[in-house]
Motif scaffolding. Sequence first.
Motif, PDB file in Angstrom:
ATOM      1  N   LEU A 217      72.447  79.018  79.096  1.00 55.70           N
ATOM      2  CA  LEU A 217      73.080  79.412  80.358  1.00 55.70           C
ATOM      3  C   LEU A 217      72.084  79.343  81.521  1.00 55.70           C
ATOM      4  O   LEU A 217      70.979  79.880  81.427  1.00 55.70           O
ATOM      5  CB  LEU A 217      73.601  80.837  80.213  1.00 55.70           C
ATOM      6  CG  LEU A 217      74.776  81.212  81.103  1.00 55.70           C
ATOM      7  CD1 LEU A 217      76.043  80.493  80.691  1.00 55.70           C
ATOM      8  CD2 LEU A 217      74.987  82.714  81.071  1.00 55.70           C
ATOM      9  N   HIS A 218      72.456  78.645  82.561  1.00 55.49           N
ATOM     10  CA  HIS A 218      71.644  78.490  83.775  1.00 55.49           C
ATOM     11  C   HIS A 218      70.362  77.677  83.590  1.00 55.49           C
ATOM     12  O   HIS A 218      69.453  77.743  84.434  1.00 55.49           O
ATOM     13  CB  HIS A 218      71.294  79.845  84.389  1.00 55.49           C
ATOM     14  CG  HIS A 218      72.475  80.582  84.979  1.00 55.49           C
ATOM     15  ND1 HIS A 218      73.522  79.936  85.587  1.00 55.49           N
ATOM     16  CD2 HIS A 218      72.758  81.909  85.050  1.00 55.49           C
ATOM     17  CE1 HIS A 218      74.410  80.831  86.008  1.00 55.49           C
ATOM     18  NE2 HIS A 218      73.976  82.030  85.687  1.00 55.49           N
ATOM     19  N   GLY A 219      70.259  76.933  82.506  1.00 59.41           N
ATOM     20  CA  GLY A 219      69.093  76.056  82.340  1.00 59.41           C
ATOM     21  C   GLY A 219      67.833  76.821  81.967  1.00 59.41           C
ATOM     22  O   GLY A 219      67.868  78.028  81.757  1.00 59.41           O
TER      23      GLY A 219
ATOM     24  N   TYR B 264      70.504  78.835  93.519  1.00 61.51           N
ATOM     25  CA  TYR B 264      69.651  79.986  93.809  1.00 61.51           C
ATOM     26  C   TYR B 264      70.547  81.201  93.561  1.00 61.51           C
ATOM     27  O   TYR B 264      71.414  81.514  94.379  1.00 61.51           O
ATOM     28  CB  TYR B 264      69.208  80.007  95.278  1.00 61.51           C
ATOM     29  CG  TYR B 264      68.252  78.928  95.699  1.00 61.51           C
ATOM     30  CD1 TYR B 264      66.952  78.883  95.206  1.00 61.51           C
ATOM     31  CD2 TYR B 264      68.626  77.966  96.636  1.00 61.51           C
ATOM     32  CE1 TYR B 264      66.048  77.905  95.631  1.00 61.51           C
ATOM     33  CE2 TYR B 264      67.735  76.992  97.068  1.00 61.51           C
ATOM     34  CZ  TYR B 264      66.452  76.972  96.562  1.00 61.51           C
ATOM     35  OH  TYR B 264      65.569  76.011  97.000  1.00 61.51           O
ATOM     36  N   HIS B 265      70.296  81.852  92.430  1.00 62.60           N
ATOM     37  CA  HIS B 265      71.217  82.888  91.951  1.00 62.60           C
ATOM     38  C   HIS B 265      70.874  84.236  92.609  1.00 62.60           C
ATOM     39  O   HIS B 265      70.465  85.189  91.946  1.00 62.60           O
ATOM     40  CB  HIS B 265      71.029  82.957  90.432  1.00 62.60           C
ATOM     41  CG  HIS B 265      72.037  83.743  89.668  1.00 62.60           C
ATOM     42  ND1 HIS B 265      72.605  84.901  90.132  1.00 62.60           N
ATOM     43  CD2 HIS B 265      72.559  83.537  88.441  1.00 62.60           C
ATOM     44  CE1 HIS B 265      73.424  85.364  89.215  1.00 62.60           C
ATOM     45  NE2 HIS B 265      73.417  84.558  88.180  1.00 62.60           N
ATOM     46  N   THR B 266      71.053  84.329  93.918  1.00 61.60           N
ATOM     47  CA  THR B 266      70.537  85.484  94.672  1.00 61.60           C
ATOM     48  C   THR B 266      71.373  86.749  94.469  1.00 61.60           C
ATOM     49  O   THR B 266      72.582  86.759  94.715  1.00 61.60           O
ATOM     50  CB  THR B 266      70.506  85.125  96.173  1.00 61.60           C
ATOM     51  OG1 THR B 266      69.812  83.889  96.294  1.00 61.60           O
ATOM     52  CG2 THR B 266      69.828  86.203  96.991  1.00 61.60           C
TER      53      THR B 266
ATOM     54  N   PHE C 246      73.596  74.647  85.903  1.00 63.81           N
ATOM     55  CA  PHE C 246      74.202  75.893  86.350  1.00 63.81           C
ATOM     56  C   PHE C 246      75.167  76.380  85.278  1.00 63.81           C
ATOM     57  O   PHE C 246      75.928  75.593  84.709  1.00 63.81           O
ATOM     58  CB  PHE C 246      74.947  75.713  87.671  1.00 63.81           C
ATOM     59  CG  PHE C 246      75.699  76.959  88.053  1.00 63.81           C
ATOM     60  CD1 PHE C 246      75.007  78.057  88.551  1.00 63.81           C
ATOM     61  CD2 PHE C 246      77.062  77.055  87.846  1.00 63.81           C
ATOM     62  CE1 PHE C 246      75.672  79.237  88.845  1.00 63.81           C
ATOM     63  CE2 PHE C 246      77.737  78.228  88.143  1.00 63.81           C
ATOM     64  CZ  PHE C 246      77.040  79.317  88.643  1.00 63.81           C
ATOM     65  N   SER C 247      75.110  77.674  84.996  1.00 61.49           N
ATOM     66  CA  SER C 247      76.032  78.334  84.066  1.00 61.49           C
ATOM     67  C   SER C 247      76.049  77.606  82.723  1.00 61.49           C
ATOM     68  O   SER C 247      75.012  77.165  82.231  1.00 61.49           O
ATOM     69  CB  SER C 247      77.414  78.417  84.713  1.00 61.49           C
ATOM     70  OG  SER C 247      78.270  79.227  83.969  1.00 61.49           O
ATOM     71  N   SER C 248      77.241  77.447  82.164  1.00 62.20           N
ATOM     72  CA  SER C 248      77.322  76.777  80.862  1.00 62.20           C
ATOM     73  C   SER C 248      77.872  75.364  81.040  1.00 62.20           C
ATOM     74  O   SER C 248      78.450  74.789  80.124  1.00 62.20           O
ATOM     75  CB  SER C 248      78.233  77.581  79.927  1.00 62.20           C
ATOM     76  OG  SER C 248      79.442  77.841  80.588  1.00 62.20           O
TER      77      SER C 248
END
Length: 500
Positions: free
Chosen positions: A85-87, A167-169, A77-79
């Motif tokens: 970023l975010h894989g 889950y980056h909704t 997730f993120s850095s």
Amino acid sequence: MSTPERRPVEVVKAVNGLEKVVLREIHGCSVEVYLYGAHVTSWKNEHGEELLFISSKEIFKPPKPIRGGIPICFPQFSSLGPLELHGFARNRLWTFDDDPPPLPPDIANKVFIDLILRSTKEDLKIWPHSFEYRLRITLGPGEDLMLTSRVRNTATDGKPFTFTFAYHTYFSVSDISEVRVEGLETLDYLDNCQKMERFTEQGDSLTFESEVDKIYLSTPTKIAVMDHEKKQTFVIRKDGLPDAVVWNPWDKKAKAMADFGDDEYKHMLCVEAAAVEKPITLKPGEEWRGRQQLSVVNKSGSEKPQRSRSVSYSSDRPRARGRSPAFNALASKFDNPGGRNLSTPPPLLSNLGGSSEGGGSSSGGGSHDAYKALSKSKAIASLTASFDKPSRDKLMPRSVKAATSDSNSRINPLNSRVDAVTVKENVKENEVEDDEGLTLYPYDRLTTSSTNPAPNIDVTRREMYLSKADFRAKFNMTKDAFYKMPKWRQNKMKTSLELF
Ligand SMILES: O=P(O)(O)OC[C@H]1O[C@@H](O)[C@H](O)[C@@H](O)[C@@H]1O
């Protein structure tokens, strides 16, 4: 001429030749998923209205991740790790999983697909862990959208691996200043705008007036995103995902993003079911499950479908000041004292003797409480009633109202509930009405923490029930001047006065 048959699952070529799967539910709801990233890019209700945000600047060009919809953040997730970023899962090409290990049986009016991502040689160079990631995307019954992730460590070298996930909704909202998030009050969060420092959220539900990038920790299994303008609430239920990220880039960051319109921040809000604070570790052969279910409560008071689940709300947390009574009603009706899981199966599944789909973390096992349809519909009515801004109808003096309630009650059961109270309660001696016939109350009966709350008020506009003098004393201006201010500023003042 006959209309072409619309199949429930269809694979089509979309932008730039990318393959897209379209899922259709019998009432007309639909979901679109790109194999690129296993990315849900569209979720529409039965009226064809889009529920997710997708940037108008999106160009659908790998290896760029898609801006909007539901990106999958894995294995980072993120850095918070060595990867991009975010894989990388969101910019890999996933394939159909032809032989997924069984999940509990599927019931009528559901349509789903199974996708899979396996580590490739290239991936192993940047993340040296062998994995299989299976994603089931289920639409229905009704417009409910469920994503069930199963990640397995397939290593043969005996080594465990660790990952973070979200889950980056991106929810589509009418206007960010009209949005409120409930369920995250009083929680600790890491603030990405302040070097990941840890803070504790105040007791009020979240409203938005500037950039927000926060990771809320150990969150309840249910979060509500309430859009007052649309009179619509998204309900996020999650399992195996303790954290929740809330993100809106606001104006400056929006301008800096090439794939995002300058003003688009006004029409989106990311609320992301996540596992961040405590990364997940899997030994070889172990599997993790993380599930997110999205549904919508609409203005007419119905959450579609009107059956099929119970909602758990973590009863081990104190009730927070600042949640609307309606949210508390909804939450408390469905308390699951047995735990934080929400994986209660629909009645049909129970009948079949199956367990709920997804089932949460690798340990699985959700409660199987019977669904209480009556309680639920009451709670939902209560929730949506709070969206109704007082109409002329409600502004009528109560004594007059009683005479007109009959025709209304036939049309709208919600009105009849209000009217029933109205008939009984004439204006009390110590209550005053304004010129419009609106009953006025003292300030301390209108606050969110009032111990003697004013009855039958529109909780989104508590300030309206203050007398002119009280309003001026509290807000230092007239009601007219107040309502001319931008919504976010109004909300800010209301929040600081415990009126929102
Ligand atoms: O631009 P990206 O990589 O899609 O990320 C968008 C945002 O995603 C959020 O989840 C993060 O908390 C933010 O920090 C980040 O800016």
